[in-house]
Scaffold this motif. Structure first.
Motif, PDB file in Angstrom:
ATOM      1  N   LYS A 146       4.054  -7.314   8.929  1.00 43.77           N
ATOM      2  CA  LYS A 146       5.087  -6.289   9.021  1.00 43.77           C
ATOM      3  C   LYS A 146       5.000  -5.541  10.340  1.00 43.77           C
ATOM      4  O   LYS A 146       3.935  -5.117  10.759  1.00 43.77           O
ATOM      5  N   ARG A 170      10.130  -1.298   8.915  1.00 42.22           N
ATOM      6  CA  ARG A 170      10.638  -2.099   7.796  1.00 42.22           C
ATOM      7  C   ARG A 170      11.481  -1.218   6.884  1.00 42.22           C
ATOM      8  O   ARG A 170      11.165  -0.051   6.639  1.00 42.22           O
ATOM      9  N   ILE A 189      13.519  -0.214   3.346  1.00 38.56           N
ATOM     10  CA  ILE A 189      13.454  -0.319   1.887  1.00 38.56           C
ATOM     11  C   ILE A 189      14.840  -0.670   1.356  1.00 38.56           C
ATOM     12  O   ILE A 189      15.823  -0.008   1.664  1.00 38.56           O
ATOM     13  N   VAL A 230       9.288  -1.228  -5.602  1.00 36.41           N
ATOM     14  CA  VAL A 230       9.944  -1.030  -4.316  1.00 36.41           C
ATOM     15  C   VAL A 230      10.058  -2.386  -3.626  1.00 36.41           C
ATOM     16  O   VAL A 230       9.064  -3.095  -3.471  1.00 36.41           O
ATOM     17  N   ASP A 248      11.350  -4.401  -0.148  1.00 41.29           N
ATOM     18  CA  ASP A 248      11.776  -4.181   1.232  1.00 41.29           C
ATOM     19  C   ASP A 248      12.746  -5.271   1.663  1.00 41.29           C
ATOM     20  O   ASP A 248      13.087  -6.178   0.889  1.00 41.29           O
ATOM     21  N   LEU A 253      14.665   7.012  -0.231  1.00 38.69           N
ATOM     22  CA  LEU A 253      14.113   5.756   0.256  1.00 38.69           C
ATOM     23  C   LEU A 253      15.113   4.650   0.544  1.00 38.69           C
ATOM     24  O   LEU A 253      14.958   3.915   1.530  1.00 38.69           O
ATOM     25  N   ASP A 293      14.017   3.387   6.770  1.00 36.09           N
ATOM     26  CA  ASP A 293      12.726   2.934   7.273  1.00 36.09           C
ATOM     27  C   ASP A 293      11.632   3.495   6.362  1.00 36.09           C
ATOM     28  O   ASP A 293      11.739   4.622   5.865  1.00 36.09           O
ATOM     29  N   TRP A 294      10.582   2.678   6.143  1.00 31.27           N
ATOM     30  CA  TRP A 294       9.541   3.049   5.177  1.00 31.27           C
ATOM     31  C   TRP A 294       8.940   4.419   5.490  1.00 31.27           C
ATOM     32  O   TRP A 294       8.837   5.283   4.622  1.00 31.27           O
ATOM     33  N   LEU A 347       3.121   4.822  -1.881  1.00 28.94           N
ATOM     34  CA  LEU A 347       3.904   4.330  -0.747  1.00 28.94           C
ATOM     35  C   LEU A 347       3.120   4.445   0.555  1.00 28.94           C
ATOM     36  O   LEU A 347       3.170   3.552   1.408  1.00 28.94           O
ATOM     37  N   GLU A 390       1.888   1.398   3.052  1.00 27.07           N
ATOM     38  CA  GLU A 390       2.274   1.360   4.466  1.00 27.07           C
ATOM     39  C   GLU A 390       1.063   1.094   5.348  1.00 27.07           C
ATOM     40  O   GLU A 390       1.124   0.308   6.304  1.00 27.07           O
ATOM     41  N   GLN A 407      -0.033  -2.611   4.888  1.00 30.75           N
ATOM     42  CA  GLN A 407       0.860  -3.594   5.494  1.00 30.75           C
ATOM     43  C   GLN A 407       0.551  -3.850   6.961  1.00 30.75           C
ATOM     44  O   GLN A 407       1.017  -4.832   7.530  1.00 30.75           O
TER      45      GLN A 407
END
Length: 340
Positions: A127, A131, A133, A150, A152, A184, A188-189, A218, A222, A225
């Motif tokens: 990632k 990224r 959602i 969730v 993406d 969300l 963007d995340w 979350l 992040e 990732q």
């Protein structure tokens, strides 16, 4: 390719050493069909190779082993790469399918590479920043548990369970889901996390507690990732070379520092050419006794896949394998990006 006598002797020494890890004697070489010269001639040539820094004596034995410079010359000038076997090709085709979400595809690639070689595989985080959602949902599991889902833009799915000590009624569930979607979806995340944190401050009670729980999940995802996937560490540590060579044991420290590996391999894999780093060519003292084969699987966001193992690895088989896995991941990611 026609090799000179010193090159041919070096080639035979490296091949024998890569095969069994033992010092190679002049008598063994003199008996080889490709040479057809006396032991004295072989000894003189080996002395020249040693003076040039291509081979060395590991102890009082009359045999010699190649240095990093010797292995490098062998790889650059004499190594013949083997085609990827049909069994390995089948495994790549079967396990790395275009239908896999990006993160799962990269995880599968790393695990497959470690399984096929018995070495350590490293796959950079799939990632990049930004990224988006695509979808958020909450599913009731029990009176005190909700499942946060969730998804993406790449189709990767986060599943996390949210707990609360007391009953979570339908009104609370609906309110939390509304806040999650408002903050969300389509964002963007990181921006979504920031928006959700602002909304959480305006809430109270169970709703606020559940939203904060979701925020924590979350945020953890992040961070995760952007960490590389590493597989096969136990295989390296159980190998004969690792058990007998204390220098190899430092490799475990490097593998535990994911950011260090990324900083090392990112600049090396900026183009499409597969790279092979031997020992100190890696730029780290802790990696002096290992080699790295690395290839880029995506240019933007940048992604690479690498194989780490003892300097005695089978380069002729493993370099084509790393290339094949990286090319398969590249193909699948392009297929994913072109899908409606």
């Amino acid at each position: 390719m026609q090799l000179s006598r010193p090159e041919l002797i070096l080639k035979l020494i490296v091949e024998q050493y890569l095969s069994d890890g033992l010092p190679v004697s002049s008598k063994l070489l003199a008996d080889h069909d490709e040479l057809g010269v006396s032991s004295a001639t072989v000894r003189n040539t080996m002395m020249q190779l040693e003076q040039q820094g291509f081979i060395r004596s590991p102890h009082t034995s009359a045999g010699r082993i190649p240095t990093t410079s010797g292995i490098r010359l062998f790889i650059d000038k004499m190594l013949q790469f083997e085609p990827v076997s049909s069994r390995w090709q089948d495994a790549i085709q079967t396990q790395l399918t275009p239908q896999l979400p990006v993160s799962l595809l990269c995880q599968q690639a790393g695990q497959l590479l470690a399984d096929l070689t018995g070495l350590v595989s490293i796959v950079s985080a799939p990632k990049g920043q930004g990224r988006v959602i695509r979808q958020v949902d909450l599913v009731r599991l029990a009176t005190q548990r909700l499942l946060l889902v969730v998804i993406d833009e790449d189709g990767d799915i986060l599943h996390r369970v949210l707990y609360h000590d007391d009953l979570i009624d339908q009104t609370v569930l609906g309110r939390v889901l509304c806040l999650l979607n408002a903050a969300l979806c389509g964002e963007d995340w990181l921006d979504g996390i920031s928006r959700l944190a602002l909304l959480a401050r305006q809430e109270s009670g169970v709703v606020q507690l559940l939203v904060k729980n979701a925020l924590a999940q979350l945020s953890l995802d992040e961070v995760a990732q952007h960490q590389p996937f590493i597989y096969g560490q136990h295989q390296l540590m159980q190998g004969r070379d690792y058990q007998t060579d204390p220098a190899l044991q430092q490799v475990a420290e490097v593998l535990s520092d994911a950011s260090c590996l990324v900083q090392l391999l990112r600049p090396v894999t900026q183009d499409q050419q597969t790279k092979l780093l031997l020992g100190l060519e890696c730029g780290m003292e802790q990696l002096a006794k290992v080699s790295l084969i690395c290839a880029r699987y995506r240019a933007e966001p940048h992604g690479f896949i690498a194989l780490l193992g003892p300097s005695r690895m089978n380069y002729g088989r493993f370099v084509p394998l790393v290339e094949a896995v990286a090319q398969r991941v590249f193909f699948n990611l392009n297929h994913l990006n072109q899908s409606p």
